[in-house]
Design a protein around this motif. Structure first.
Motif, PDB file in Angstrom:
ATOM      1  N   LEU A 109     -46.697 -39.463  18.372  1.00 34.71           N
ATOM      2  CA  LEU A 109     -45.483 -39.899  19.191  1.00 34.71           C
ATOM      3  C   LEU A 109     -44.257 -39.604  17.935  1.00 34.71           C
ATOM      4  N   PHE A 110     -44.481 -40.155  16.869  1.00 29.62           N
ATOM      5  CA  PHE A 110     -43.316 -39.970  15.911  1.00 29.62           C
ATOM      6  C   PHE A 110     -43.040 -38.599  15.660  1.00 29.62           C
ATOM      7  N   LEU A 111     -44.006 -37.659  15.437  1.00 26.74           N
ATOM      8  CA  LEU A 111     -43.676 -36.306  15.132  1.00 26.74           C
ATOM      9  C   LEU A 111     -42.963 -35.492  16.450  1.00 26.74           C
ATOM     10  N   LEU A 112     -43.630 -35.819  17.662  1.00 23.21           N
ATOM     11  CA  LEU A 112     -42.877 -35.377  18.900  1.00 23.21           C
ATOM     12  C   LEU A 112     -41.336 -35.669  18.946  1.00 23.21           C
ATOM     13  N   PHE A 113     -41.244 -36.957  19.182  1.00 24.08           N
ATOM     14  CA  PHE A 113     -40.033 -37.631  19.594  1.00 24.08           C
ATOM     15  C   PHE A 113     -38.885 -37.390  18.470  1.00 24.08           C
ATOM     16  N   VAL A 114     -39.322 -37.648  17.036  1.00 23.33           N
ATOM     17  CA  VAL A 114     -38.427 -37.660  16.037  1.00 23.33           C
ATOM     18  C   VAL A 114     -38.167 -36.207  15.466  1.00 23.33           C
ATOM     19  N   GLN A 115     -38.958 -35.620  15.347  1.00 27.19           N
ATOM     20  CA  GLN A 115     -38.952 -34.053  14.493  1.00 27.19           C
ATOM     21  C   GLN A 115     -39.037 -32.903  15.535  1.00 27.19           C
ATOM     22  N   ALA A 116     -40.210 -32.953  16.216  1.00 25.78           N
ATOM     23  CA  ALA A 116     -40.534 -31.682  17.025  1.00 25.78           C
ATOM     24  C   ALA A 116     -39.722 -31.299  18.133  1.00 25.78           C
ATOM     25  N   ILE A 117     -39.393 -32.336  18.955  1.00 28.32           N
ATOM     26  CA  ILE A 117     -38.387 -31.990  20.260  1.00 28.32           C
ATOM     27  C   ILE A 117     -37.213 -31.694  19.783  1.00 28.32           C
ATOM     28  N   PRO A 118     -36.580 -32.678  18.984  1.00 34.57           N
ATOM     29  CA  PRO A 118     -35.132 -32.162  18.522  1.00 34.57           C
ATOM     30  C   PRO A 118     -35.096 -30.882  17.742  1.00 34.57           C
ATOM     31  N   ALA A 119     -35.879 -30.482  16.892  1.00 35.06           N
ATOM     32  CA  ALA A 119     -35.786 -29.225  16.114  1.00 35.06           C
ATOM     33  C   ALA A 119     -36.175 -28.118  17.262  1.00 35.06           C
ATOM     34  N   PHE A 120     -36.968 -28.229  18.282  1.00 29.00           N
ATOM     35  CA  PHE A 120     -37.148 -27.252  19.366  1.00 29.00           C
ATOM     36  C   PHE A 120     -35.911 -27.029  20.247  1.00 29.00           C
ATOM     37  N   CYS A 121     -35.367 -27.998  20.463  1.00 30.84           N
ATOM     38  CA  CYS A 121     -34.185 -27.940  21.194  1.00 30.84           C
ATOM     39  C   CYS A 121     -32.879 -27.280  20.642  1.00 30.84           C
ATOM     40  N   MET A 122     -32.840 -27.573  19.289  1.00 27.88           N
ATOM     41  CA  MET A 122     -31.784 -26.931  18.442  1.00 27.88           C
ATOM     42  C   MET A 122     -32.066 -25.360  18.282  1.00 27.88           C
ATOM     43  N   LEU A 123     -33.182 -24.878  17.945  1.00 26.38           N
ATOM     44  CA  LEU A 123     -33.666 -23.622  17.917  1.00 26.38           C
ATOM     45  C   LEU A 123     -33.534 -22.968  19.514  1.00 26.38           C
ATOM     46  N   GLY A 124     -34.089 -23.725  20.335  1.00 28.80           N
ATOM     47  CA  GLY A 124     -33.745 -23.145  21.917  1.00 28.80           C
ATOM     48  C   GLY A 124     -32.276 -22.913  22.366  1.00 28.80           C
ATOM     49  N   ILE A 125     -31.344 -23.698  21.772  1.00 34.43           N
ATOM     50  CA  ILE A 125     -29.964 -23.601  22.186  1.00 34.43           C
ATOM     51  C   ILE A 125     -29.531 -22.344  21.447  1.00 34.43           C
ATOM     52  N   ILE A 126     -30.074 -21.974  19.962  1.00 32.55           N
ATOM     53  CA  ILE A 126     -29.482 -21.083  19.342  1.00 32.55           C
ATOM     54  C   ILE A 126     -29.931 -19.773  20.133  1.00 32.55           C
ATOM     55  N   LEU A 127     -31.342 -19.523  20.401  1.00 36.46           N
ATOM     56  CA  LEU A 127     -31.513 -18.401  21.145  1.00 36.46           C
ATOM     57  C   LEU A 127     -31.055 -18.206  22.541  1.00 36.46           C
ATOM     58  N   LEU A 128     -30.618 -19.248  23.283  1.00 36.44           N
ATOM     59  CA  LEU A 128     -30.382 -19.122  24.598  1.00 36.44           C
ATOM     60  C   LEU A 128     -28.630 -18.955  24.531  1.00 36.44           C
ATOM     61  N   VAL A 129     -28.011 -19.482  23.755  1.00 31.49           N
ATOM     62  CA  VAL A 129     -26.465 -19.276  23.905  1.00 31.49           C
ATOM     63  C   VAL A 129     -26.113 -18.162  23.379  1.00 31.49           C
ATOM     64  N   ASN A 130     -27.148 -17.166  22.584  1.00 35.50           N
ATOM     65  CA  ASN A 130     -26.449 -16.126  21.920  1.00 35.50           C
ATOM     66  C   ASN A 130     -27.385 -14.937  22.460  1.00 35.50           C
ATOM     67  N   ARG A 131     -27.985 -15.256  23.609  1.00 38.88           N
ATOM     68  CA  ARG A 131     -28.771 -14.009  24.344  1.00 38.88           C
ATOM     69  C   ARG A 131     -29.524 -13.283  23.656  1.00 38.88           C
ATOM     70  N   VAL A 132     -30.442 -13.994  22.717  1.00 41.50           N
ATOM     71  CA  VAL A 132     -31.189 -13.105  21.854  1.00 41.50           C
ATOM     72  C   VAL A 132     -32.460 -12.465  22.521  1.00 41.50           C
ATOM     73  N   LYS A 133     -32.709 -10.921  22.166  1.00 42.24           N
ATOM     74  CA  LYS A 133     -33.412 -10.465  23.167  1.00 42.24           C
ATOM     75  C   LYS A 133     -34.858 -11.122  23.188  1.00 42.24           C
ATOM     76  N   MET A 134     -35.436 -11.326  24.437  1.00 42.09           N
ATOM     77  CA  MET A 134     -36.792 -11.871  24.572  1.00 42.09           C
ATOM     78  C   MET A 134     -37.260 -11.508  25.989  1.00 42.09           C
ATOM     79  N   PRO A 135     -38.486 -11.485  26.396  1.00 45.40           N
ATOM     80  CA  PRO A 135     -38.865 -11.146  27.693  1.00 45.40           C
ATOM     81  C   PRO A 135     -38.278 -12.213  28.595  1.00 45.40           C
ATOM     82  N   HIS A 136     -37.881 -11.691  29.858  1.00 47.71           N
ATOM     83  CA  HIS A 136     -37.203 -12.514  30.796  1.00 47.71           C
ATOM     84  C   HIS A 136     -38.100 -13.712  31.341  1.00 47.71           C
ATOM     85  N   SER A 137     -39.343 -13.584  31.340  1.00 44.67           N
ATOM     86  CA  SER A 137     -39.913 -14.802  31.728  1.00 44.67           C
ATOM     87  C   SER A 137     -39.754 -15.917  30.607  1.00 44.67           C
ATOM     88  N   LEU A 138     -40.126 -15.474  29.339  1.00 43.81           N
ATOM     89  CA  LEU A 138     -39.829 -16.373  28.333  1.00 43.81           C
ATOM     90  C   LEU A 138     -38.389 -17.077  28.203  1.00 43.81           C
TER      91      LEU A 138
END
Length: 429
Positions: A109-138
């Motif tokens: 729970l500590f790893l998920l809520f404190v480290q993994a989820i916030p880091a994943f969300c920051m990485l997701g924001i970077i990929l999405l708002v900059n329209r990085v090339k990836m499969p449409h389904s992904l």
């Protein structure tokens, strides 16, 4: 007007209409100046925010947040010195200690809520708002997950737990701040700001255009009365009976299916766990070889008797008052939504907003135990270990958070028939 012209007009008009996700009011969006946001005229929920540089701003914050997270994990976090003995921890040491004490669930729970989820969300924001090339389904899957995980990142709640832990330990020895403490503080602020600068509707517009409106809507009336529904994922306006969204592919109903039944089932389960979570020890303090188990209320009483009144109040409010009042409020919401309340939709919606906001802050006590058990490792002189009650309490917090998610707030507005035509309120930012 021919059918093709009518379809073209409905496709063009789609971007100007939105159904409020909280009260289901159909609203025609006005022209929104840069740096402003449009709120629902009925429940005041934010509908759309128009940011200046909508891709650069969140990218900058997210990149800076990830860099601060890296620094925070490389260096010592906090240290403690008692009677000539010293102890020092890093953020990565906290889950290792819990695993060594056979509390792998708390470490996860500590790893998920404190480290993994916030880091994943920051990485997701970077990929999405900059329209990085990836499969449409992904891209579709990443966007769906990003906004679902938004409330499950608890870096700032852990930060408050660290501060509470430091105040508790000051009575036993000297507490020092490590090099990574300040990068972690910056990470908490930057990741919150990065999410604040991302508008869900704008992100989806970069992925795919809105589908054409099924028919020309009427403003100021709920979507249900017009046989329309909102996609809970991408905010597209769809026919009431259409299950799958043609834009994001998410299947849903006009109202969350069996919303009250799921909410009540989760509420009853959390209530059953809440009683033993408050009775059983949440941590064990071992001093000179003698173990002293303590539950939540005993910890509050000890802090109060030591004169740490603000910290005792924080723990009492977050760990005892908030879970109790939250379960009571969820039950009240279900009672009202089932048709037995007084039809005060505005008041019930305010209660729902408070429940949704404060629920996750009850995890403070769990994070306090995580910090104490990792830092206070002085052998027979003094050591602190987590106990089974901490896991039960964490499950109570998680279940009540899921209960708030499964509850459909639109049910509290469905009995309101005397709706008036209103314009959305636009606020400058």
């Amino acid at each position: 007007m021919s059918s093709s012209e009518k379809e073209s007009s409905l496709a063009t008009e789609a971007s100007g209409w939105i159904l409020c996700s909280q009260c289901d009011l159909m609203t025609r969006l006005p022209t929104i100046p840069v740096g402003s946001k449009a709120n629902c005229p009925r429940c005041h929920t934010n509908l759309v925010t128009r940011w200046h540089e909508p891709s650069r701003r969140p990218t900058g914050y997210a990149l800076a947040a990830l860099f601060m997270l890296l620094l925070a994990n490389l260096f010592p976090f906090i240290n403690m010195r008692v009677a000539g003995l010293s102890s020092e921890i890093t953020l990565t040491a906290i889950p290792r200690v819990m695993v060594s004490e056979d509390y792998r669930s708390l470490a996860t729970l500590f790893l998920l809520f404190v480290q993994a989820i916030p880091a994943f969300c920051m990485l997701g924001i970077i990929l999405l708002v900059n329209r990085v090339k990836m499969p449409h389904s992904l891209r579709l899957g990443l966007t769906r997950i990003l906004f679902q995980l938004r409330n499950w990142g608890m870096a700032e709640i852990f930060m408050v737990g660290v501060l509470v832990s430091m105040v508790k330990l000051m009575a036993y020895g000297d507490i020092g701040l490590g090099t990574s403490f300040w990068p972690w503080c910056l990470f908490c602020l930057l990741q919150l700001r990065a999410f604040q600068c991302v508008d869900r509707r704008w992100v989806w517009q970069q992925i795919a255009p809105l589908p054409a409106l099924p028919r020309m809507p009427q403003p100021g009336i709920s979507g249900l009365r017009q046989h329309l529904r909102s996609c809970p994922c991408c905010t597209a306006v769809l026919p009431k009976n259409q299950r799958a969204c043609t834009r994001c592919g998410v299947s849903a109903h006009a109202r969350r299916k069996h919303s009250l039944q799921w909410t009540l089932a989760l509420l009853i389960t959390s209530l059953m766990l809440y009683i033993p979570a408050n009775i059983m020890p949440i941590m064990v303090t071992e001093t000179l070889g003698n173990p002293y188990p303590s539950n939540i209320m005993a910890g509050v009483i000890l802090l109060w008797s030591d004169g740490s009144y603000p910290v005792a109040l924080v723990i009492f409010i977050a760990s005892i008052m908030v879970p109790s009042l939250k379960m009571l409020a969820i039950g009240w919401l279900c009672w009202d939504a089932s048709g037995r309340g007084r039809r005060d939709s505005e008041k019930m919606h305010r209660i729902y907003e408070v429940v949704e906001f404060v629920g996750r802050w009850s995890m403070i006590d769990v994070f306090v135990i995580a910090v104490l058990s990792a830092l206070v490792r002085m052998g027979r002189l003094m050591s602190i270990y987590p106990a089974f009650g901490a896991l039960l309490f964490a499950l109570v917090v998680i279940l009540t958070m899921i209960a708030a998610i499964t509850f459909d707030p639109r049910l509290t507005w469905d009995r309101l028939h005397n709706e008036t035509l209103k314009e959305p309120h636009v606020d400058g930012k």
